[in-house]
Design a protein around this motif. Structure first.
Motif, PDB file in Angstrom:
ATOM      1  N   LEU A   1       0.827  -1.202   0.000  1.00  0.00           N
ATOM      2  CA  LEU A   1       0.000   0.000   0.000  1.00  0.00           C
ATOM      3  C   LEU A   1       0.863   1.254   0.000  1.00  0.00           C
ATOM      4  O   LEU A   1       2.036   1.223   0.368  1.00  0.00           O
ATOM      5  N   GLU A   2       0.238   2.359  -0.366  1.00  0.00           N
ATOM      6  CA  GLU A   2       0.910   3.657  -0.392  1.00  0.00           C
ATOM      7  C   GLU A   2       0.182   4.603   0.536  1.00  0.00           C
ATOM      8  O   GLU A   2      -1.052   4.615   0.594  1.00  0.00           O
ATOM      9  N   HIS A   3       0.946   5.382   1.281  1.00  0.00           N
ATOM     10  CA  HIS A   3       0.357   6.323   2.235  1.00  0.00           C
ATOM     11  C   HIS A   3      -0.707   7.202   1.570  1.00  0.00           C
ATOM     12  O   HIS A   3      -0.468   7.823   0.525  1.00  0.00           O
ATOM     13  N   GLY A   4      -1.896   7.240   2.195  1.00  0.00           N
ATOM     14  CA  GLY A   4      -2.965   8.107   1.724  1.00  0.00           C
ATOM     15  C   GLY A   4      -3.657   7.675   0.463  1.00  0.00           C
ATOM     16  O   GLY A   4      -4.510   8.406  -0.060  1.00  0.00           O
ATOM     17  N   LYS A   5      -3.350   6.470  -0.023  1.00  0.00           N
ATOM     18  CA  LYS A   5      -3.895   6.046  -1.319  1.00  0.00           C
ATOM     19  C   LYS A   5      -4.729   4.772  -1.213  1.00  0.00           C
ATOM     20  O   LYS A   5      -4.773   3.971  -2.133  1.00  0.00           O
ATOM     21  N   TYR A   6      -5.409   4.623  -0.097  1.00  0.00           N
ATOM     22  CA  TYR A   6      -6.305   3.463  -0.002  1.00  0.00           C
ATOM     23  C   TYR A   6      -7.509   3.785   0.882  1.00  0.00           C
ATOM     24  O   TYR A   6      -7.444   4.604   1.798  1.00  0.00           O
ATOM     25  N   ILE A   7      -8.614   3.129   0.554  1.00  0.00           N
ATOM     26  CA  ILE A   7      -9.846   3.203   1.324  1.00  0.00           C
ATOM     27  C   ILE A   7      -9.828   2.056   2.320  1.00  0.00           C
ATOM     28  O   ILE A   7      -9.512   0.925   1.964  1.00  0.00           O
ATOM     29  N   LEU A   8     -10.182   2.327   3.565  1.00  0.00           N
ATOM     30  CA  LEU A   8     -10.065   1.331   4.627  1.00  0.00           C
ATOM     31  C   LEU A   8     -11.419   0.979   5.229  1.00  0.00           C
ATOM     32  O   LEU A   8     -12.280   1.848   5.431  1.00  0.00           O
TER      33      LEU A   8
END
Length: 235
Positions: free
Chosen positions: A42-49
């Motif tokens: 994953l990349e910081h700030g680039k995913y929905i959780l």
């Protein structure tokens, strides 16, 4: 005592007794290890959780459908929760997730790993049809995440901005919301407001004091009565 205003109203109406609403709280957040995020690709700030049990009422399949309909280049969807113990619904979630390389199932996570996932997410979604008290969403808010939630009564008590709610099961509306957040990125002012709300309403020290006040008020008449009886008997 009940943890939500809605539960308090139901108990009051059913039993005709006074009920006090005192919510559960969340700890003050600390940043998690960014290595946790990289370990899941994953990349910081680039995913929905999403963090929830894998059961039908949590509606992860709605979230998957909405995510797949959103325009999300470079973004991923992360589902945190135990799949193996979830039975048929968990298997459905697993199959749908494996068909999309941008959906990551992490399994059950806690401690530093969960903090890492929360502190590095771009947004948090709670699409559930039933909640007792949405602790996971509060934890996300304490990290300053933009939270989107279905408009059920329990989620409404989070006091999110009106635009952050969507009709239960409305995947099209949720897809539009996800598309918007993935295009615009985080909102610093909204993040500060979310943190401030959690600190003001869901701080454990304040909740503990409120609970203690109820206990003291409850036992005070009994204590006074025992004291009076003992004094009278000795006179």
């Amino acid at each position: 005592m009940c943890v939500t205003q809605a539960k308090s109203r139901r108990v009051r109406q059913k039993y005709g007794v006074e009920v006090i609403a005192i919510p559960s709280g969340v700890e003050h957040p600390t940043s998690g290890d960014p290595e946790v995020v990289r370990a899941f690709g994953l990349e910081h700030g680039k995913y929905i959780l999403n963090v929830a049990r894998m059961v039908p009422e949590k509606r992860q399949l709605d979230l998957i459908e909405a995510f797949e309909h959103a325009q999300a280049p470079g973004w991923k969807l992360v589902l945190v929760g135990e799949l193996r113990a979830a039975g048929g619904y968990g298997e459905q979630v697993r199959v749908r997730a494996e068909a999309n390389e941008n959906i990551v199932c992490t399994g059950f996570q806690t401690g530093d790993a969960l903090k890492g996932l929360l502190s590095n997410a771009g947004a948090f979604v709670l699409p559930s049809s039933h909640e007792g008290f949405p602790i996971a969403a509060l934890e996300a808010m304490s990290h300053g995440l933009r939270v989107f939630a279905s408009d059920i009564v329990a989620n409404r008590e989070l006091c999110l901005p009106a635009a952050r709610y969507f009709p239960l099961g409305d995947c099209e509306r949720l897809a539009w919301l996800l598309d918007d957040v993935m295009r615009t990125g985080p909102d610093r002012h909204e993040a500060q407001a979310a943190r401030r709300l959690v600190q003001e309403k869901y701080d454990w020290s304040k909740i503990a004091q409120a609970t203690l006040d109820v206990y003291r008020e409850t036992v005070r008449p009994r204590s006074d009565k025992r004291h009076t009886t003992a004094s009278g008997g000795g006179a």
